[in-house]
Design a protein around this motif. Structure first.
Motif, PDB file in Angstrom:
ATOM      1  N   ASP A 159     -26.511 -34.102 -27.259  1.00  0.00           N
ATOM      2  CA  ASP A 159     -24.510 -34.949 -28.378  1.00  0.00           C
ATOM      3  C   ASP A 159     -23.517 -33.924 -28.196  1.00  0.00           C
ATOM      4  O   ASP A 159     -21.909 -33.770 -27.675  1.00  0.00           O
ATOM      5  N   LEU A 160     -23.645 -32.826 -28.096  1.00  0.00           N
ATOM      6  CA  LEU A 160     -22.943 -31.398 -28.039  1.00  0.00           C
ATOM      7  C   LEU A 160     -21.919 -31.466 -26.305  1.00  0.00           C
ATOM      8  O   LEU A 160     -21.217 -31.547 -26.229  1.00  0.00           O
ATOM      9  N   GLU A 161     -23.028 -31.388 -25.938  1.00  0.00           N
ATOM     10  CA  GLU A 161     -22.346 -31.754 -23.731  1.00  0.00           C
ATOM     11  C   GLU A 161     -21.993 -32.238 -23.857  1.00  0.00           C
ATOM     12  O   GLU A 161     -20.450 -32.547 -23.185  1.00  0.00           O
ATOM     13  N   VAL A 162     -22.328 -33.943 -24.235  1.00  0.00           N
ATOM     14  CA  VAL A 162     -21.584 -35.177 -24.591  1.00  0.00           C
ATOM     15  C   VAL A 162     -19.772 -35.348 -24.441  1.00  0.00           C
ATOM     16  O   VAL A 162     -19.030 -35.064 -24.235  1.00  0.00           O
ATOM     17  N   ASP A 163     -19.506 -34.349 -25.662  1.00  0.00           N
ATOM     18  CA  ASP A 163     -18.706 -33.748 -26.318  1.00  0.00           C
ATOM     19  C   ASP A 163     -17.997 -33.407 -26.114  1.00  0.00           C
ATOM     20  O   ASP A 163     -16.508 -33.151 -26.017  1.00  0.00           O
ATOM     21  N   LEU A 164     -18.429 -31.906 -25.004  1.00  0.00           N
ATOM     22  CA  LEU A 164     -17.704 -31.401 -25.223  1.00  0.00           C
ATOM     23  C   LEU A 164     -16.773 -31.558 -23.087  1.00  0.00           C
ATOM     24  O   LEU A 164     -15.112 -30.880 -23.233  1.00  0.00           O
ATOM     25  N   ARG A 165     -17.967 -32.482 -22.313  1.00  0.00           N
ATOM     26  CA  ARG A 165     -17.422 -32.127 -21.183  1.00  0.00           C
ATOM     27  C   ARG A 165     -16.398 -33.540 -21.546  1.00  0.00           C
ATOM     28  O   ARG A 165     -15.447 -33.665 -20.149  1.00  0.00           O
ATOM     29  N   ALA A 166     -16.576 -34.741 -22.442  1.00  0.00           N
ATOM     30  CA  ALA A 166     -15.479 -35.339 -22.571  1.00  0.00           C
ATOM     31  C   ALA A 166     -13.794 -34.959 -23.135  1.00  0.00           C
ATOM     32  O   ALA A 166     -12.797 -35.927 -22.581  1.00  0.00           O
ATOM     33  N   ALA A 167     -14.224 -33.599 -23.703  1.00  0.00           N
ATOM     34  CA  ALA A 167     -12.758 -32.962 -23.422  1.00  0.00           C
ATOM     35  C   ALA A 167     -12.150 -31.986 -22.266  1.00  0.00           C
ATOM     36  O   ALA A 167     -11.296 -31.052 -23.124  1.00  0.00           O
ATOM     37  N   GLY A 168     -13.614 -32.048 -21.306  1.00  0.00           N
ATOM     38  CA  GLY A 168     -12.646 -31.555 -20.384  1.00  0.00           C
ATOM     39  C   GLY A 168     -13.473 -30.081 -20.222  1.00  0.00           C
ATOM     40  O   GLY A 168     -13.161 -29.044 -19.140  1.00  0.00           O
ATOM     41  N   LEU A 169     -14.168 -29.684 -20.764  1.00  0.00           N
ATOM     42  CA  LEU A 169     -14.959 -28.575 -20.805  1.00  0.00           C
ATOM     43  C   LEU A 169     -16.158 -28.499 -19.966  1.00  0.00           C
ATOM     44  O   LEU A 169     -16.849 -29.855 -19.528  1.00  0.00           O
ATOM     45  N   ARG A 170     -16.719 -27.722 -19.430  1.00  0.00           N
ATOM     46  CA  ARG A 170     -17.875 -27.934 -18.159  1.00  0.00           C
ATOM     47  C   ARG A 170     -19.034 -27.769 -18.601  1.00  0.00           C
ATOM     48  O   ARG A 170     -18.924 -26.439 -19.484  1.00  0.00           O
ATOM     49  N   THR A 171     -20.558 -28.285 -18.421  1.00  0.00           N
ATOM     50  CA  THR A 171     -21.353 -27.947 -19.332  1.00  0.00           C
ATOM     51  C   THR A 171     -22.438 -28.413 -18.311  1.00  0.00           C
ATOM     52  O   THR A 171     -22.742 -28.874 -17.081  1.00  0.00           O
ATOM     53  N   VAL A 172     -23.299 -27.176 -18.525  1.00  0.00           N
ATOM     54  CA  VAL A 172     -24.572 -26.867 -17.297  1.00  0.00           C
ATOM     55  C   VAL A 172     -25.700 -27.006 -18.400  1.00  0.00           C
ATOM     56  O   VAL A 172     -25.733 -25.923 -20.117  1.00  0.00           O
ATOM     57  N   HIS A 173     -26.847 -27.731 -18.246  1.00  0.00           N
ATOM     58  CA  HIS A 173     -27.897 -27.699 -19.105  1.00  0.00           C
ATOM     59  C   HIS A 173     -29.412 -27.187 -18.559  1.00  0.00           C
ATOM     60  O   HIS A 173     -29.722 -27.315 -17.388  1.00  0.00           O
ATOM     61  N   PHE A 174     -29.582 -26.289 -19.026  1.00  0.00           N
ATOM     62  CA  PHE A 174     -30.610 -25.282 -18.483  1.00  0.00           C
ATOM     63  C   PHE A 174     -32.302 -25.340 -18.793  1.00  0.00           C
ATOM     64  O   PHE A 174     -32.523 -25.889 -20.344  1.00  0.00           O
ATOM     65  N   VAL A 175     -33.337 -26.209 -18.590  1.00  0.00           N
ATOM     66  CA  VAL A 175     -34.558 -26.788 -18.249  1.00  0.00           C
ATOM     67  C   VAL A 175     -34.063 -28.280 -18.577  1.00  0.00           C
ATOM     68  O   VAL A 175     -33.346 -29.056 -19.322  1.00  0.00           O
ATOM     69  N   CYS A 176     -34.657 -29.423 -17.800  1.00  0.00           N
ATOM     70  CA  CYS A 176     -34.877 -30.487 -17.970  1.00  0.00           C
ATOM     71  C   CYS A 176     -35.469 -31.070 -19.084  1.00  0.00           C
ATOM     72  O   CYS A 176     -36.334 -30.858 -19.018  1.00  0.00           O
ATOM     73  N   PRO A 177     -34.556 -32.299 -19.867  1.00  0.00           N
ATOM     74  CA  PRO A 177     -36.119 -32.583 -20.653  1.00  0.00           C
ATOM     75  C   PRO A 177     -36.257 -33.240 -20.328  1.00  0.00           C
ATOM     76  O   PRO A 177     -36.424 -33.877 -18.946  1.00  0.00           O
ATOM     77  N   SER A 178     -37.512 -33.614 -20.803  1.00  0.00           N
ATOM     78  CA  SER A 178     -38.872 -34.243 -20.304  1.00  0.00           C
ATOM     79  C   SER A 178     -38.956 -35.598 -20.117  1.00  0.00           C
ATOM     80  O   SER A 178     -39.943 -36.044 -20.519  1.00  0.00           O
ATOM     81  N   ILE A 179     -37.639 -35.859 -19.449  1.00  0.00           N
ATOM     82  CA  ILE A 179     -37.701 -37.270 -19.168  1.00  0.00           C
ATOM     83  C   ILE A 179     -38.737 -38.463 -18.141  1.00  0.00           C
ATOM     84  O   ILE A 179     -39.472 -39.280 -18.384  1.00  0.00           O
TER      85      ILE A 179
END
Length: 378
Positions: free
Chosen positions: A101-121
């Motif tokens: 949720d935090l990454e969604v907001d940050l990316r929408a505001a123009g910040l680059r985001t990386v997630h380390f460890v893929c959620p277990s979809i």
């Protein structure tokens, strides 16, 4: 130019992964500035913690609800600070309920985001893929099958191996670990790892120790060890007393890796620690229990028959899983004895875990830093 990055890691396993990642990034960028939410392993690599990582160490729907207001408040304050200070990159380390949720907001505001460890979809909650696509510029994957899965949904990803596969030796020195812990070099040793959260200790510690008491009836010479995080030591000591095992069970101050190196078999809570046990080539009995409502909600969303990471990665029940009501002291004790009574079975699973270790061993720090650099420069 040395980058400024923000990271969020929850609980001990995320702190360990983020610490390893920061070590690799700092080799490339000695002047790296990193801050956010983290723990002691991250601090060793120059990380500035605005909040401690254990604020996010909550598992289970009901348990999260109890801490919901505090967690949401932290995320709101962190989001406002990051949008104000605008680091070049945000890296969310695991903790997907908090980070995505935090990454969604940050990316929408123009910040680059990386997630380390893929959620277990691939295990549960497949609907998360839509949020991952909105949240992440790039995902660093620790299991080899994940990038192809993400690519099918339009998410850029890189397999970087599992950092622990490089930290844990291919052949652990059992005798040296026993000497380091002051244990007998000969004889059977069982390590009990009831989890790294208060809720896990509450649900599992007494069951595990009652199982140890049952095993002692037929195997009184077994040595028992329990690695304990400092904050959880009082609760574990109390469980040892309540199980009538004071003076029998040796409670360690942390040292979980030494405990796994020293033991023959481990009774262990489902989670990252089960993969650590597999990398140490230790046969195990995996168990888990949680709030009943949380349990039923998670079971409905489960996509695979396995819960423990070693079984998921091997795609078969290579070690037993005893979950919720099945995790009785008697059942746990029986499963432990079945390992101790079958040296050939123990040797076979050790070979399986050696092959798994080889698949997961990569130069994680370099591969992850390469991917991060591309995101920063992109």
């Amino acid at each position: 130019m040395e980058p400024r990055v923000a990271l969020v890691a929850g609980e001990a396993s995320g702190d360990l992964l983020a610490g390893l990642l920061l070590g690799g990034m700092r080799q490339r960028w000695p002047g790296l500035q990193a801050a956010g939410i983290g723990g002691p392993r991250m601090a060793e690599n120059g990380f500035q913690a605005w909040w401690p990582h254990d604020k996010l160490s909550v598992r289970g729907y009901v348990e999260v609800l109890r801490h919901y207001r505090e967690i949401v408040g932290i995320r709101r304050q962190l989001r406002e600070r990051l949008l104000r200070e605008r680091p070049q990159l945000f890296i969310g380390v695991d903790a997907p309920d908090f980070n995505l949720d935090l990454e969604v907001d940050l990316r929408a505001a123009g910040l680059r985001t990386v997630h380390f460890v893929c959620p277990s979809i691939w295990a549960w909650r497949p609907e998360r893929i839509e949020k991952i696509r909105r949240a992440c510029d790039h995902v660093l994957c620790i299991f080899p099958f994940e990038p192809d899965l993400l690519a099918r949904h339009g998410v850029a990803a890189t397999y970087v191996g599992h950092p622990l596969a490089n930290v844990i030796p291919m052949e652990a020195d059992k005798a040296a670990a026993r000497v380091a812990l002051g244990l007998p070099v000969d004889g059977e040793v069982v390590a009990i790892l009831p989890g790294s959260r208060k809720s896990e200790i509450h649900a599992l510690a007494r069951r595990f120790l009652d199982a140890a008491a049952l095993v002692r009836r037929s195997r009184p010479a077994v040595t028992w060890i329990v690695p304990a995080l400092p904050a959880l030591r009082p609760a574990i000591d109390a469980a040892v007393q309540a199980a009538g095992l004071a003076g029998v069970v040796k409670v360690l101050d942390g040292q979980s890796h030494l405990a796994l190196a020293a033991c023959d078999v481990t009774l262990i809570a489902s989670g990252t620690a089960t993969l650590e046990a597999a990398l140490f080539k230790r046969p195990m009995v995996i168990a888990y229990a949680m709030n009943t409502i949380s349990w039923h909600m998670m079971r409905r969303q489960q996509l695979q028959p396995w819960v423990g990471l070693p079984n998921i990665l091997c795609e078969q029940f290579v070690v037993p899983e005893l979950l919720q009501h099945d995790a009785t002291p008697q059942a746990l004790a029986t499963s432990l004895l079945e390992w101790l009574d079958a040296p050939a079975r123990m040797a076979a699973v050790q070979q399986t875990f050696t092959e798994l270790h080889q698949r997961l061993r990569r130069d994680t720090a370099t591969l992850a830093t390469d991917a991060i650099q591309q995101v920063i420069e992109g």
